[in-house]
Design a protein around this motif. Sequence first.
Motif, mmCIF file in Angstrom:
data_model
loop_
_atom_site.group_PDB
_atom_site.id
_atom_site.type_symbol
_atom_site.label_atom_id
_atom_site.label_comp_id
_atom_site.label_asym_id
_atom_site.label_seq_id
_atom_site.Cartn_x
_atom_site.Cartn_y
_atom_site.Cartn_z
ATOM 1 N N MET A 68 0.846 -1.180 0.000
ATOM 2 C CA MET A 68 0.000 0.000 0.000
ATOM 3 C C MET A 68 0.888 1.238 0.000
ATOM 4 N N GLN A 69 0.611 2.142 -0.892
ATOM 5 C CA GLN A 69 1.357 3.392 -0.953
ATOM 6 C C GLN A 69 0.700 4.419 -0.029
ATOM 7 N N ILE A 70 1.522 5.013 0.817
ATOM 8 C CA ILE A 70 1.043 6.044 1.736
ATOM 9 C C ILE A 70 1.362 7.399 1.092
ATOM 10 N N PRO A 71 0.365 8.238 0.854
ATOM 11 C CA PRO A 71 0.649 9.550 0.260
ATOM 12 C C PRO A 71 1.623 10.345 1.138
ATOM 13 N N PRO A 72 2.544 11.057 0.515
ATOM 14 C CA PRO A 72 3.588 11.772 1.268
ATOM 15 C C PRO A 72 3.069 12.752 2.314
ATOM 16 N N GLN A 73 1.878 13.306 2.131
ATOM 17 C CA GLN A 73 1.372 14.273 3.105
ATOM 18 C C GLN A 73 1.121 13.631 4.471
ATOM 19 N N PHE A 74 1.068 12.281 4.528
ATOM 20 C CA PHE A 74 0.875 11.587 5.789
ATOM 21 C C PHE A 74 2.191 11.114 6.411
ATOM 22 N N HIS A 75 3.298 11.201 5.677
ATOM 23 C CA HIS A 75 4.589 10.745 6.190
ATOM 24 C C HIS A 75 5.054 11.620 7.351
ATOM 25 N N VAL A 76 5.600 10.970 8.369
ATOM 26 C CA VAL A 76 6.116 11.675 9.544
ATOM 27 C C VAL A 76 7.617 11.486 9.669
ATOM 28 N N ALA A 77 8.078 10.240 9.611
ATOM 29 C CA ALA A 77 9.507 9.941 9.763
ATOM 30 C C ALA A 77 9.793 8.643 9.024
ATOM 31 N N GLU A 78 11.092 8.436 8.763
ATOM 32 C CA GLU A 78 11.462 7.264 7.991
ATOM 33 C C GLU A 78 12.876 6.840 8.354
ATOM 34 N N THR A 79 13.087 5.541 8.374
ATOM 35 C CA THR A 79 14.425 4.972 8.498
ATOM 36 C C THR A 79 14.628 4.098 7.260
ATOM 37 N N ALA A 80 15.756 3.433 7.184
ATOM 38 C CA ALA A 80 15.997 2.550 6.041
ATOM 39 C C ALA A 80 14.957 1.437 5.974
ATOM 40 N N GLY A 81 14.489 0.963 7.133
ATOM 41 C CA GLY A 81 13.586 -0.180 7.146
ATOM 42 C C GLY A 81 12.140 0.102 7.504
ATOM 43 N N TRP A 82 11.826 1.325 7.937
ATOM 44 C CA TRP A 82 10.494 1.612 8.478
ATOM 45 C C TRP A 82 9.970 2.966 8.027
ATOM 46 N N LEU A 83 8.647 3.073 7.922
ATOM 47 C CA LEU A 83 7.978 4.344 7.649
ATOM 48 C C LEU A 83 7.004 4.616 8.785
ATOM 49 N N VAL A 84 7.050 5.831 9.311
ATOM 50 C CA VAL A 84 6.065 6.291 10.296
ATOM 51 C C VAL A 84 5.152 7.264 9.564
ATOM 52 N N ASN A 85 3.860 6.988 9.607
ATOM 53 C CA ASN A 85 2.905 7.902 8.980
ATOM 54 C C ASN A 85 1.690 8.067 9.877
ATOM 55 N N HIS A 86 0.992 9.162 9.655
ATOM 56 C CA HIS A 86 -0.285 9.350 10.343
ATOM 57 C C HIS A 86 -1.282 8.410 9.687
ATOM 58 N N ARG A 87 -2.118 7.765 10.489
ATOM 59 C CA ARG A 87 -3.137 6.877 9.914
ATOM 60 C C ARG A 87 -4.040 7.722 9.028
ATOM 61 N N MET A 88 -4.182 7.299 7.789
ATOM 62 C CA MET A 88 -4.873 8.121 6.791
ATOM 63 C C MET A 88 -6.338 8.347 7.108
#
Length: 163
Positions: free
Chosen positions: A1-21
């Motif tokens: 599932m692609q998370i739209p960038p406006q919901f992205h909060v933080a990112e590491t090499a292995g993980w994405l933190v996003n606000h629940r859409m």
Amino acid sequence: MQIPPQFHVAETAGWLVNHRMNSALPGYLMISCKTDTTDLSDLSEKALGEFGPLLARTQKALKQDLNAQRVYIGRYGHSPGYPIHFHVIPIYDWVEELFWKDSRYRLLEKFAEGPGETATDGAELTLFVWREFCERAVPPPAQGPSVLEVIALLREVMRFPAP
């Protein structure tokens, strides 16, 4: 599932933190693995090593910067097609107040056999958040900063130093 960038909060090499859409609760975050797996044991040592500090940083930001009373972290994931992910749910004082004011949720007290350790628990408040802030067409009004304001704030406080 692609998370739209406006919901992205933080990112590491292995993980994405996003606000629940689909959440109207400011600060309801998702931590998703970038590896297509549903099992932690399939992850690299690097991804596993990033995970603990990322969880800690996320919890700290919600508590210190957004004044969450509690932070619930849960791993769900029985839906095919989604990599392993974790729900990070802030419980603010005002969320718990709304829970207690809503008489429909008093029915939950009938399921317990004997007194609980606390007046309510994480399962009940998680259910409340899901039903009221994620599934309801018109959720209760949130107190404090909006979802977009929280995303902007969390991007700043959760920024990782450049490698």
